[in-house]
Write an enzyme that holds these catalytic residues in place. Sequence first.
Site, PDB file in Angstrom:
ATOM      1  CE1 TYR A  78      -7.037  -7.730   2.618  1.00 20.58           C
ATOM      2  CE2 TYR A  78      -8.307  -9.742   2.917  1.00 20.58           C
ATOM      3  CZ  TYR A  78      -8.238  -8.416   2.547  1.00 20.58           C
ATOM      4  OH  TYR A  78      -9.363  -7.769   2.114  1.00 20.58           O
ATOM      5  CE1 TYR A 118     -11.971 -12.023   3.470  1.00 18.67           C
ATOM      6  CE2 TYR A 118     -11.215 -11.043   1.412  1.00 18.67           C
ATOM      7  CZ  TYR A 118     -11.671 -10.908   2.715  1.00 18.67           C
ATOM      8  OH  TYR A 118     -11.842  -9.655   3.248  1.00 18.67           O
ATOM      9  NE  ARG A 126     -16.658  -8.458   2.574  1.00 19.20           N
ATOM     10  CZ  ARG A 126     -16.116  -7.236   2.424  1.00 19.20           C
ATOM     11  NH1 ARG A 126     -15.063  -6.885   3.124  1.00 19.20           N
ATOM     12  NH2 ARG A 126     -16.628  -6.370   1.589  1.00 19.20           N
ATOM     13  CG  HIS A 129     -13.035  -6.390  -0.880  1.00 17.92           C
ATOM     14  ND1 HIS A 129     -13.335  -7.703  -0.573  1.00 17.92           N
ATOM     15  CD2 HIS A 129     -12.362  -5.901   0.193  1.00 17.92           C
ATOM     16  CE1 HIS A 129     -12.880  -7.978   0.640  1.00 17.92           C
ATOM     17  NE2 HIS A 129     -12.268  -6.911   1.120  1.00 17.92           N
ATOM     18  CG  HIS A 131      -9.693  -3.094   2.298  1.00 16.95           C
ATOM     19  ND1 HIS A 131     -10.722  -2.964   3.199  1.00 16.95           N
ATOM     20  CD2 HIS A 131      -9.522  -4.424   2.112  1.00 16.95           C
ATOM     21  CE1 HIS A 131     -11.142  -4.168   3.547  1.00 16.95           C
ATOM     22  NE2 HIS A 131     -10.435  -5.074   2.898  1.00 16.95           N
TER      23      HIS A 131
END
Length: 194
Positions: A78, A118, A126, A129, A131
Amino acid sequence: MADVATSQTTAKLPRTPPQILGPFYPFMLTPTDSGDLTGGGQAKGTILYLSGRVLADNGQPVAGAKVEIWQANAAGRYPHPNDENTEAALDENFNGFAVTSTDGQGRYTFKTIRPSAYPAAPGRWRPAHIHFSVTAKYEQLVTQMYFRGDRYNETDSWLNSASRKDLLITDPSPAAGKEPGSQQVTFDIVLTRG
């Protein structure tokens, strides 16, 4: 015998399950309001055309809903100061955060990249995906969209805690008429009232 017409008009769509906001909500980034997170197609990874509708549970479109998305890049990182995964590179061409509003038919669209899984903790990953935060007139929903076939789906505690995880898993397909190798996916979001 049940009246089919009445049954169809009174049947409610299943509400999209809520998910956690997560630690990487991009409070420090300025969202792109063009709906393009790819820097005009310059971001690394597979281009993903993401679209869908925001609906009330009676099937009516929710016009004017604010739809925000944020996600990891193609390397699984991120663009957020709390993401300390230095094993994955940042991508200067990938924004990671965008916002748009639904049109009169409840439709929204984004151009992004397909994110990667990640590490969330030692020995725990995880799955890939995206959000979502959807804010409409009467309610707000925070949820996540996942990809069928991700090897970490079955071990992800957040996905598996959803009441209807099948409503959160999508099947990307080739994006016809777009960049070679790009994909498209539809993710409809159902609110209670809109």
